[in-house]
Scaffold this motif. Structure first.
Motif, PDB file in Angstrom:
ATOM      1  N   LYS A  84       2.150   1.918  -3.052  1.00 38.71           N
ATOM      2  CA  LYS A  84       1.408   2.378  -4.746  1.00 38.71           C
ATOM      3  C   LYS A  84       0.905   4.114  -4.073  1.00 38.71           C
ATOM      4  CE  LYS A  84      -2.358   2.396  -7.737  1.00 38.71           C
ATOM      5  NZ  LYS A  84      -1.795   2.563  -8.933  1.00 38.71           N
ATOM      6  N   LEU A  85       1.246   4.538  -2.950  1.00 41.61           N
ATOM      7  CA  LEU A  85       0.625   5.509  -2.786  1.00 41.61           C
ATOM      8  C   LEU A  85       1.432   6.340  -2.683  1.00 41.61           C
ATOM      9  CD1 LEU A  85      -0.968   5.208   0.799  1.00 41.61           C
ATOM     10  CD2 LEU A  85      -2.213   6.002  -1.076  1.00 41.61           C
ATOM     11  N   GLY A 116      -7.971  12.454  -5.316  1.00 39.51           N
ATOM     12  CA  GLY A 116      -7.754  11.744  -4.875  1.00 39.51           C
ATOM     13  C   GLY A 116      -7.645  10.003  -6.113  1.00 39.51           C
ATOM     14  N   TYR A 117      -9.271   9.936  -5.634  1.00 45.04           N
ATOM     15  CA  TYR A 117     -10.127   8.748  -6.526  1.00 45.04           C
ATOM     16  C   TYR A 117      -9.496   8.624  -8.771  1.00 45.04           C
ATOM     17  CZ  TYR A 117     -13.485   9.273  -3.305  1.00 45.04           C
ATOM     18  OH  TYR A 117     -14.303   9.149  -2.312  1.00 45.04           O
ATOM     19  N   ILE A 124       1.031  -1.163  -0.028  1.00 50.27           N
ATOM     20  CA  ILE A 124      -0.195   0.327  -0.191  1.00 50.27           C
ATOM     21  C   ILE A 124       0.498   1.251   0.070  1.00 50.27           C
ATOM     22  CG2 ILE A 124      -1.682   0.801   1.145  1.00 50.27           C
ATOM     23  CD1 ILE A 124      -2.795  -1.152   2.148  1.00 50.27           C
ATOM     24  N   GLU A 128       3.691   5.817  -5.188  1.00 52.07           N
ATOM     25  CA  GLU A 128       3.159   6.072  -6.690  1.00 52.07           C
ATOM     26  C   GLU A 128       2.550   7.003  -7.144  1.00 52.07           C
ATOM     27  OE1 GLU A 128       1.400   3.027 -10.395  1.00 52.07           O
ATOM     28  OE2 GLU A 128       3.186   2.377  -8.976  1.00 52.07           O
ATOM     29  N   VAL A 129       1.292   7.476  -6.291  1.00 49.72           N
ATOM     30  CA  VAL A 129       0.224   7.535  -6.392  1.00 49.72           C
ATOM     31  C   VAL A 129       0.567   9.523  -6.432  1.00 49.72           C
ATOM     32  CG1 VAL A 129      -2.162   8.944  -6.211  1.00 49.72           C
ATOM     33  CG2 VAL A 129      -1.596   6.326  -6.456  1.00 49.72           C
ATOM     34  N   GLU A 142      -6.458   9.595  -9.801  1.00 54.00           N
ATOM     35  CA  GLU A 142      -5.122   9.839  -8.562  1.00 54.00           C
ATOM     36  C   GLU A 142      -4.468   7.800  -9.245  1.00 54.00           C
ATOM     37  OE1 GLU A 142      -3.214  13.744  -8.558  1.00 54.00           O
ATOM     38  OE2 GLU A 142      -3.111  12.555  -6.683  1.00 54.00           O
ATOM     39  N   MET A 143      -5.495   7.612  -8.435  1.00 52.73           N
ATOM     40  CA  MET A 143      -5.501   5.693  -7.603  1.00 52.73           C
ATOM     41  C   MET A 143      -6.234   5.060  -9.343  1.00 52.73           C
ATOM     42  SD  MET A 143      -4.730   5.310  -4.759  1.00 52.73           S
ATOM     43  CE  MET A 143      -4.779   4.010  -3.795  1.00 52.73           C
ATOM     44  N   LEU A 144      -6.657   5.707  -9.949  1.00 52.94           N
ATOM     45  CA  LEU A 144      -7.344   4.944 -11.799  1.00 52.94           C
ATOM     46  C   LEU A 144      -6.312   5.116 -12.242  1.00 52.94           C
ATOM     47  CD1 LEU A 144     -10.833   5.630 -11.479  1.00 52.94           C
ATOM     48  CD2 LEU A 144      -9.706   3.893 -11.362  1.00 52.94           C
TER      49      LEU A 144
END
Length: 131
Positions: free
Chosen positions: A8-9, A101-102, A5, A11-12, A104-106
């Protein structure tokens, strides 16, 4: 190996570090992104918060009304190219920041948040459209 996690964070979050003001844009910068760079504008205000026209009804180029409470139902209308610029806006930035944020997570990499009330952007657009 499964990505953690934290990885991944990171990276975003990392791309936002290179954006001025961490991706928050002024009214002038938002207009430049929309008019000159062809950015998509997402008006994410909940229906109860819209007074007058939403950005799509105001005929702002590439504007879409995607209210935050139903944002997931509009996923198919998002740009296919995840590098295309997107400006997300609402009244105070609360919903816009969440949607940023959503996105960017996508995997969307060029997302910005309008740092002022979207009603001001709509008003400026209408004033310029009349002239």
């Amino acid at each position: 190996m499964k990505e953690s996690i934290a990885e991944k964070l990171k990276e975003v979050i990392e791309p936002n570090k290179s954006k001025e003001n961490l991706g928050h844009v002024t009214l002038h910068q938002a207009r430049e992104l929309i008019m000159d760079a062809g950015a998509v504008l997402l008006d994410v205000r909940p229906p109860a918060k819209v007074k007058g026209d939403n950005a799509q009804e105001a005929d702002i180029p590439n504007a879409y009304y995607m209210p935050y409470p139903e944002f997931d139902t509009y996923a198919d209308e998002l740009p296919v190219n995840k590098a295309d610029p997107i400006v997300v806006a609402c009244l105070k930035g609360w919903f816009a920041n969440r949607v940023m944020g959503y996105l960017e997570m996508l995997g969307y990499s060029n997302v910005y948040v309008l740092d002022t009330n979207i009603e001001e952007l709509i008003e400026v657009h209408k004033a310029h459209a009349k002239s």
